[in-house]
Design a protein around this motif. Structure first.
Motif, PDB file in Angstrom:
ATOM      1  N   PRO A  48       0.813  -1.228   0.000  1.00  0.00           N
ATOM      2  CA  PRO A  48       0.000   0.000   0.000  1.00  0.00           C
ATOM      3  C   PRO A  48       0.841   1.269   0.000  1.00  0.00           C
ATOM      4  O   PRO A  48       0.404   2.299  -0.534  1.00  0.00           O
ATOM      5  CB  PRO A  48      -0.842  -0.120   1.274  1.00  0.00           C
ATOM      6  CG  PRO A  48      -0.133  -1.110   2.127  1.00  0.00           C
ATOM      7  CD  PRO A  48       0.538  -2.048   1.196  1.00  0.00           C
ATOM      8  N   ILE A  75     -11.756   7.848   0.717  1.00  0.00           N
ATOM      9  CA  ILE A  75     -11.387   6.643  -0.043  1.00  0.00           C
ATOM     10  C   ILE A  75      -9.876   6.456  -0.025  1.00  0.00           C
ATOM     11  O   ILE A  75      -9.375   5.334   0.155  1.00  0.00           O
ATOM     12  CB  ILE A  75     -11.914   6.743  -1.488  1.00  0.00           C
ATOM     13  CG1 ILE A  75     -13.443   6.669  -1.494  1.00  0.00           C
ATOM     14  CG2 ILE A  75     -11.323   5.622  -2.349  1.00  0.00           C
ATOM     15  CD1 ILE A  75     -14.051   6.918  -2.857  1.00  0.00           C
ATOM     16  N   TYR A  76      -9.135   7.535  -0.197  1.00  0.00           N
ATOM     17  CA  TYR A  76      -7.675   7.440  -0.156  1.00  0.00           C
ATOM     18  C   TYR A  76      -7.195   6.917   1.203  1.00  0.00           C
ATOM     19  O   TYR A  76      -6.315   6.050   1.276  1.00  0.00           O
ATOM     20  CB  TYR A  76      -7.049   8.812  -0.434  1.00  0.00           C
ATOM     21  CG  TYR A  76      -6.991   9.196  -1.899  1.00  0.00           C
ATOM     22  CD1 TYR A  76      -7.596   8.402  -2.867  1.00  0.00           C
ATOM     23  CD2 TYR A  76      -6.334  10.347  -2.308  1.00  0.00           C
ATOM     24  CE1 TYR A  76      -7.548   8.748  -4.202  1.00  0.00           C
ATOM     25  CE2 TYR A  76      -6.274  10.708  -3.654  1.00  0.00           C
ATOM     26  CZ  TYR A  76      -6.884   9.909  -4.595  1.00  0.00           C
ATOM     27  OH  TYR A  76      -6.829  10.248  -5.925  1.00  0.00           O
ATOM     28  N   ALA A  95      -8.938   5.151   3.409  1.00  0.00           N
ATOM     29  CA  ALA A  95      -9.417   3.788   3.657  1.00  0.00           C
ATOM     30  C   ALA A  95      -8.652   2.750   2.851  1.00  0.00           C
ATOM     31  O   ALA A  95      -8.482   1.612   3.294  1.00  0.00           O
ATOM     32  CB  ALA A  95     -10.911   3.697   3.355  1.00  0.00           C
ATOM     33  N   THR A  96      -8.198   3.123   1.663  1.00  0.00           N
ATOM     34  CA  THR A  96      -7.556   2.142   0.778  1.00  0.00           C
ATOM     35  C   THR A  96      -6.040   2.218   0.776  1.00  0.00           C
ATOM     36  O   THR A  96      -5.384   1.340   0.186  1.00  0.00           O
ATOM     37  CB  THR A  96      -8.061   2.329  -0.665  1.00  0.00           C
ATOM     38  OG1 THR A  96      -7.827   3.687  -1.075  1.00  0.00           O
ATOM     39  CG2 THR A  96      -9.539   2.025  -0.759  1.00  0.00           C
ATOM     40  N   LEU A  97      -5.462   3.225   1.414  1.00  0.00           N
ATOM     41  CA  LEU A  97      -4.004   3.363   1.443  1.00  0.00           C
ATOM     42  C   LEU A  97      -3.471   3.333   2.871  1.00  0.00           C
ATOM     43  O   LEU A  97      -2.654   2.475   3.222  1.00  0.00           O
ATOM     44  CB  LEU A  97      -3.581   4.663   0.748  1.00  0.00           C
ATOM     45  CG  LEU A  97      -3.835   4.734  -0.754  1.00  0.00           C
ATOM     46  CD1 LEU A  97      -3.531   6.128  -1.278  1.00  0.00           C
ATOM     47  CD2 LEU A  97      -3.009   3.695  -1.495  1.00  0.00           C
ATOM     48  N   PRO A 113      -4.785  -0.032   5.126  1.00  0.00           N
ATOM     49  CA  PRO A 113      -4.078  -1.298   4.869  1.00  0.00           C
ATOM     50  C   PRO A 113      -2.621  -1.270   5.307  1.00  0.00           C
ATOM     51  O   PRO A 113      -2.100  -2.269   5.818  1.00  0.00           O
ATOM     52  CB  PRO A 113      -4.199  -1.459   3.350  1.00  0.00           C
ATOM     53  CG  PRO A 113      -5.413  -0.690   2.991  1.00  0.00           C
ATOM     54  CD  PRO A 113      -5.434   0.484   3.913  1.00  0.00           C
ATOM     55  N   TYR A 140      -5.523  -9.087  -0.388  1.00  0.00           N
ATOM     56  CA  TYR A 140      -6.410  -8.022   0.061  1.00  0.00           C
ATOM     57  C   TYR A 140      -5.818  -6.634  -0.144  1.00  0.00           C
ATOM     58  O   TYR A 140      -6.530  -5.641  -0.018  1.00  0.00           O
ATOM     59  CB  TYR A 140      -6.779  -8.244   1.534  1.00  0.00           C
ATOM     60  CG  TYR A 140      -7.459  -9.565   1.752  1.00  0.00           C
ATOM     61  CD1 TYR A 140      -8.658  -9.854   1.113  1.00  0.00           C
ATOM     62  CD2 TYR A 140      -6.898 -10.547   2.558  1.00  0.00           C
ATOM     63  CE1 TYR A 140      -9.290 -11.081   1.297  1.00  0.00           C
ATOM     64  CE2 TYR A 140      -7.518 -11.772   2.741  1.00  0.00           C
ATOM     65  CZ  TYR A 140      -8.721 -12.028   2.104  1.00  0.00           C
ATOM     66  OH  TYR A 140      -9.335 -13.244   2.274  1.00  0.00           O
ATOM     67  N   THR A 141      -4.526  -6.552  -0.420  1.00  0.00           N
ATOM     68  CA  THR A 141      -3.924  -5.248  -0.681  1.00  0.00           C
ATOM     69  C   THR A 141      -4.276  -4.730  -2.069  1.00  0.00           C
ATOM     70  O   THR A 141      -3.929  -3.601  -2.400  1.00  0.00           O
ATOM     71  CB  THR A 141      -2.387  -5.316  -0.541  1.00  0.00           C
ATOM     72  OG1 THR A 141      -1.875  -6.266  -1.480  1.00  0.00           O
ATOM     73  CG2 THR A 141      -1.990  -5.724   0.864  1.00  0.00           C
ATOM     74  N   ILE A 180      -6.982  -3.685  -2.948  1.00  0.00           N
ATOM     75  CA  ILE A 180      -7.863  -2.526  -2.837  1.00  0.00           C
ATOM     76  C   ILE A 180      -7.081  -1.233  -3.044  1.00  0.00           C
ATOM     77  O   ILE A 180      -7.668  -0.182  -3.317  1.00  0.00           O
ATOM     78  CB  ILE A 180      -8.592  -2.491  -1.478  1.00  0.00           C
ATOM     79  CG1 ILE A 180      -7.601  -2.337  -0.324  1.00  0.00           C
ATOM     80  CG2 ILE A 180      -9.461  -3.705  -1.290  1.00  0.00           C
ATOM     81  CD1 ILE A 180      -8.267  -2.093   1.018  1.00  0.00           C
ATOM     82  N   CYS A 181      -5.755  -1.312  -2.923  1.00  0.00           N
ATOM     83  CA  CYS A 181      -4.916  -0.131  -3.178  1.00  0.00           C
ATOM     84  C   CYS A 181      -4.953   0.287  -4.638  1.00  0.00           C
ATOM     85  O   CYS A 181      -4.505   1.401  -4.977  1.00  0.00           O
ATOM     86  CB  CYS A 181      -3.475  -0.414  -2.772  1.00  0.00           C
ATOM     87  SG  CYS A 181      -3.259  -0.812  -1.031  1.00  0.00           S
ATOM     88  N   ILE A 209      -7.634   0.915  -6.184  1.00  0.00           N
ATOM     89  CA  ILE A 209      -8.760   1.859  -6.320  1.00  0.00           C
ATOM     90  C   ILE A 209      -8.277   3.304  -6.374  1.00  0.00           C
ATOM     91  O   ILE A 209      -8.623   4.040  -7.307  1.00  0.00           O
ATOM     92  CB  ILE A 209      -9.786   1.638  -5.193  1.00  0.00           C
ATOM     93  CG1 ILE A 209     -10.413   0.250  -5.314  1.00  0.00           C
ATOM     94  CG2 ILE A 209     -10.856   2.714  -5.211  1.00  0.00           C
ATOM     95  CD1 ILE A 209     -11.313  -0.126  -4.147  1.00  0.00           C
TER      96      ILE A 209
END
Length: 434
Positions: free
Chosen positions: A277, A303-304, A306-308, A311, A327-328, A330-331, A333
């Motif tokens: 991430p 969003i940034y 939550a996804t960076l 994780p 699961y990483t 999602i980075c 996105i």
């Protein structure tokens, strides 16, 4: 018209050069070569008469499998132990219906006329040990029958051994209490020591060249940031290169796994997962800095984060089976969001190489999950070429941006010098008139 034509020619040559370099890196580092075709059936792999002069054989196919049991060579010598079945390798045992957490014994009997051979043992999460003909030849961490008795570590190794009586009995212990899946998820390879070593060392040399290029770019752009431009985009790019260097040094089949005696323990494994991430965050920051995109609106910022950020933080404190590599993804996105914003910005057309960077990051976003999920066990180092293509594209774009800025600066300096000469002439004329 001539300047535009020359710019198009330079762009085409740069794109062709980057494609050729990345394609050569993919072939040299990732693509399997000199591989023989054989498959184990019923826990036996017959390599009698195999061409070991030039080929390497992956020990794929049906292995004997005993979940929830650790059996020794003495147990097999006494008879067929209970609880056995056949499992396909390479694959994670939870894909065959077994619980992800647990421990197991693998067994494969190889029939061969070769007196001296070598294994390339890949990473086996999250602890493992290998015996060949009753002799322990490999260990990563401590494979235990419970979480408390297991010491996590993953590593890769080249292990020479001697076949006895035309056969080699390979017994592998594996324990997994940390990862999303356990067992032989990568192929064990076998060949003559000279042939197998030449293949692995050759790949590692080219991979070291890749790491050297990444580190050199990191240092060069850090110097630019400190002593010349003082622009944050150079610092972001330097940090990103450092992250890529550290990440690939610890990657599957990377030098840390081969050279570090203890392999990747829990600390280094957590660091490796956190780097994924962090790499994505550096790419998002780089895109925003180059195209001067403000991070507007609460939804985008949320969003940034939550996804960076989340994780990266969770990978340092949560169990690996919660924050596993899958699961990483999602980075991806925020990377896609930043890429779409950059493609629609007015600055995209200011530099012809901005389009090259956007193309490279689009390839990266597609290539990363594709290779990790579907080609990871078939390629030696699948991510090196796509990362090299992206980094070279970024470097060319920054170089052109710097050249344009320098040309504008020189033009302004020349213009200012001309104005100063005019002012001096006016002053001299007024003095003369006075």
């Amino acid at each position: 018209m001539t300047n535009r034509h020359n710019a198009k020619i330079r762009f085409s040559l740069a794109l062709l050069a980057i494609l050729l370099i990345s394609g050569a890196a993919f072939y040299a580092v990732s693509v399997p070569r000199h591989m023989g075709e054989a498959a184990a059936v019923g826990g036996v792999l017959d390599l009698t008469g195999a061409d070991f002069d030039r080929l390497i054989y992956p020990l794929d196919g049906e292995w004997e499998f005993y979940f929830g049991r650790f059996y020794t060579p003495e147990d097999f010598a006494a008879g067929v132990p209970e609880g056995g079945t056949l499992i396909q390798a390479p694959s994670m045992w939870n894909d065959a219906g077994f619980p992800a957490e647990g421990f197991a014994t693998y067994r494969l009997t190889v029939l061969t006329e070769e007196p001296m051979l070598m294994l390339r043992i890949p990473e086996i999460p999250d602890a493992s040990a290998v015996r060949i003909n009753s002799e322990k030849v490999f260990e990563a961490g401590v494979a235990g029958a419970s979480r408390e008795n297991t010491v996590s570590s993953v590593r890769s190794a080249l292990v020479p051994f001697a076949a006895e009586g035309g056969r080699a009995e390979i017994i592998l212990w594996a324990a997994n209490y940390e990862w999303v899946g356990g067992g032989l998820s990568y192929s064990v390879e076998m060949g003559r020591p000279g042939v197998l070593q030449t293949d692995v060392v050759g790949r590692m040399v080219w991979f070291a060249v890749f790491l050297g290029i990444v580190l050199a770019m990191c240092l060069y752009h850090l110097i630019l940031f400190l002593h010349r431009r003082k622009e944050k985009v150079y610092l972001i790019f330097a940090v990103m290169c450092l992250i890529v260097f550290a990440r690939f040094a610890m990657e599957t089949n990377g030098p840390v796994q081969f050279l570090l005696p203890g392999g990747l323990g829990k600390v280094l494994t957590r660091l490796y997962i956190a780097l994924l991430p962090l790499h994505a965050a550096a790419l998002v920051l780089f895109t925003h800095a180059v195209f001067r995109l403000p991070v507007k609106g609460f939804p985008r910022r949320a969003i940034y984060a939550a996804t960076l950020a989340i994780p990266a933080a969770l990978s340092l404190i949560m169990p690996f089976n919660v924050t596993g590599v899958r699961y990483t993804f999602i980075c991806l996105i925020p990377m896609i969001m930043a890429m779409v914003s950059a493609a629609g910005s007015a600055r995209r057309a200011e530099n012809v190489y901005n389009g090259l960077y956007l193309t490279a990051i689009a390839i990266f976003v597609v290539w990363a999950p594709l290779t990790k999920l579907f080609l990871g066990d078939a390629l030696f180092m699948p991510g090196a070429a796509s990362n090299l293509f992206l980094i070279l594209s970024q470097c060319v774009m920054l170089s052109q941006t710097y050249a344009d800025a320098l040309a504008k600066e020189q033009f302004l300096l020349a213009d200012n010098a001309a104005l100063e000469r005019v002012n001096r002439l006016k002053t001299d004329l007024m003095n003369t008139i006075s």
